[in-house]
Structures are given as C-alpha cells and as structure tokens.
Design a protein around this motif. Structure first.
Motif, PDB file in Angstrom:
ATOM      1  N   ASP A  38       0.850  -1.183   0.000  1.00 41.02           N
ATOM      2  CA  ASP A  38       0.000   0.000   0.000  1.00 41.02           C
ATOM      3  C   ASP A  38       0.891   1.239   0.000  1.00 41.02           C
ATOM      4  OD1 ASP A  38       0.983   0.174   2.611  1.00 41.02           O
ATOM      5  OD2 ASP A  38      -0.911  -0.412   3.532  1.00 41.02           O
ATOM      6  N   SER A  39       0.298   2.414   0.172  1.00 39.33           N
ATOM      7  CA  SER A  39       1.074   3.654   0.082  1.00 39.33           C
ATOM      8  C   SER A  39       2.120   3.768   1.190  1.00 39.33           C
ATOM      9  CB  SER A  39       0.150   4.874   0.089  1.00 39.33           C
ATOM     10  OG  SER A  39      -0.627   4.898   1.265  1.00 39.33           O
ATOM     11  N   LEU A  40       1.800   3.330   2.400  1.00 34.30           N
ATOM     12  CA  LEU A  40       2.786   3.369   3.484  1.00 34.30           C
ATOM     13  C   LEU A  40       3.933   2.404   3.207  1.00 34.30           C
ATOM     14  CD1 LEU A  40       3.807   4.319   6.203  1.00 34.30           C
ATOM     15  CD2 LEU A  40       2.313   2.627   7.287  1.00 34.30           C
ATOM     16  N   ALA A  41       3.607   1.205   2.757  1.00 36.46           N
ATOM     17  CA  ALA A  41       4.641   0.229   2.418  1.00 36.46           C
ATOM     18  C   ALA A  41       5.508   0.738   1.275  1.00 36.46           C
ATOM     19  CB  ALA A  41       4.014  -1.109   2.062  1.00 36.46           C
ATOM     20  N   ASN A  42       4.918   1.489   0.355  1.00 39.21           N
ATOM     21  CA  ASN A  42       5.693   2.041  -0.751  1.00 39.21           C
ATOM     22  C   ASN A  42       6.751   3.014  -0.237  1.00 39.21           C
ATOM     23  OD1 ASN A  42       5.895   2.005  -3.719  1.00 39.21           O
ATOM     24  ND2 ASN A  42       5.517   4.192  -3.511  1.00 39.21           N
ATOM     25  N   VAL A  43       6.376   3.863   0.713  1.00 41.96           N
ATOM     26  CA  VAL A  43       7.338   4.800   1.305  1.00 41.96           C
ATOM     27  C   VAL A  43       8.430   4.016   2.029  1.00 41.96           C
ATOM     28  CG1 VAL A  43       7.645   6.619   3.037  1.00 41.96           C
ATOM     29  CG2 VAL A  43       5.682   6.684   1.493  1.00 41.96           C
ATOM     30  N   GLN A  44       8.045   3.007   2.799  1.00 39.32           N
ATOM     31  CA  GLN A  44       9.036   2.186   3.498  1.00 39.32           C
ATOM     32  C   GLN A  44       9.990   1.521   2.511  1.00 39.32           C
ATOM     33  OE1 GLN A  44       5.974  -0.076   5.596  1.00 39.32           O
ATOM     34  NE2 GLN A  44       6.927   0.541   7.530  1.00 39.32           N
ATOM     35  N   LEU A  45       9.450   1.000   1.433  1.00 39.69           N
ATOM     36  CA  LEU A  45      10.276   0.355   0.419  1.00 39.69           C
ATOM     37  C   LEU A  45      11.261   1.347  -0.197  1.00 39.69           C
ATOM     38  CD1 LEU A  45      10.947  -2.167  -1.257  1.00 39.69           C
ATOM     39  CD2 LEU A  45       9.102  -1.501  -2.826  1.00 39.69           C
ATOM     40  N   MET A  46      10.790   2.536  -0.513  1.00 37.32           N
ATOM     41  CA  MET A  46      11.671   3.547  -1.102  1.00 37.32           C
ATOM     42  C   MET A  46      12.828   3.877  -0.157  1.00 37.32           C
ATOM     43  SD  MET A  46      10.471   4.251  -4.056  1.00 37.32           S
ATOM     44  CE  MET A  46       9.851   2.589  -4.140  1.00 37.32           C
ATOM     45  N   VAL A  47      12.531   4.044   1.130  1.00 42.09           N
ATOM     46  CA  VAL A  47      13.571   4.365   2.109  1.00 42.09           C
ATOM     47  C   VAL A  47      14.569   3.220   2.232  1.00 42.09           C
ATOM     48  CG1 VAL A  47      14.002   4.806   4.569  1.00 42.09           C
ATOM     49  CG2 VAL A  47      12.145   6.002   3.395  1.00 42.09           C
ATOM     50  N   MET A  48      14.073   2.005   2.278  1.00 40.86           N
ATOM     51  CA  MET A  48      14.956   0.840   2.391  1.00 40.86           C
ATOM     52  C   MET A  48      15.857   0.695   1.159  1.00 40.86           C
ATOM     53  SD  MET A  48      12.183  -1.757   4.102  1.00 40.86           S
ATOM     54  CE  MET A  48      13.232  -3.137   4.524  1.00 40.86           C
ATOM     55  N   VAL A  49      15.302   0.939  -0.015  1.00 43.24           N
ATOM     56  CA  VAL A  49      16.086   0.848  -1.252  1.00 43.24           C
ATOM     57  C   VAL A  49      17.098   1.988  -1.315  1.00 43.24           C
ATOM     58  CG1 VAL A  49      15.961   1.004  -3.774  1.00 43.24           C
ATOM     59  CG2 VAL A  49      14.367  -0.468  -2.531  1.00 43.24           C
ATOM     60  N   GLU A  50      16.697   3.180  -0.915  1.00 48.08           N
ATOM     61  CA  GLU A  50      17.643   4.309  -0.871  1.00 48.08           C
ATOM     62  C   GLU A  50      18.842   3.964  -0.002  1.00 48.08           C
ATOM     63  OE1 GLU A  50      15.039   8.383  -1.491  1.00 48.08           O
ATOM     64  OE2 GLU A  50      15.249   7.589   0.538  1.00 48.08           O
TER      65      GLU A  50
END
Length: 73
Positions: A38-50
């Motif tokens: 979902d949108s929250l998981a998307n933000v978490q994923l972006m931070v983890m990938v960064e």
C-alpha cells in the motif's frame, strides 16, 4: 549494474517488508501484484532501497516508478 543485479539486491529488502508475499520478485512486479503493498509500504520500500543503494529518490522519481524495472535508470 544489470537489471538482474538490481533485482537481486532488492529481493531481500522486498521479502523483509512484504513477508506474506511468496511469489517471484521480477522486474515487472507492481503494487497491484502484492496485497501488502500500500502507500505506506511504498514509502518504506523507497527508504529501504535508498539506504541499500546509497541513493535518493525525489518525489517525482517515486511518482514515475511503475514497477521494479523502473528503478534501473
């Protein structure tokens, strides 16, 4: 870095965040394919990938991402 190398580095992050998803992590994977994405998981994923790649995504970069293959720009 090749697409396969990028996916190989993203897969453990993806598996950690989306622990209920047991399908393949492939370049064509999108949020529609993963129930937990979902949108929250998307933000978490972006931070983890960064963090994993030492990169920073702008808001426009995140908006433009359509699937995992999009990250290989």
């Amino acid at each position: 870095m090749t697409r396969d190398e990028v996916i190989a580095r993203i897969e453990p992050i993806f598996r950690d965040l989306f622990d209920e998803y047991d399908g393949p992590v492939v370049a064509s994977l999108t949020a529609a394919d993963v129930e937990q994405w979902d949108s929250l998981a998307n933000v978490q994923l972006m931070v983890m990938v960064e963090r994993a790649f030492g990169a920073r995504f702008s808001t426009n970069d995140v908006i433009d991402l359509g699937n995992l293959a999009s990250w290989r720009r």
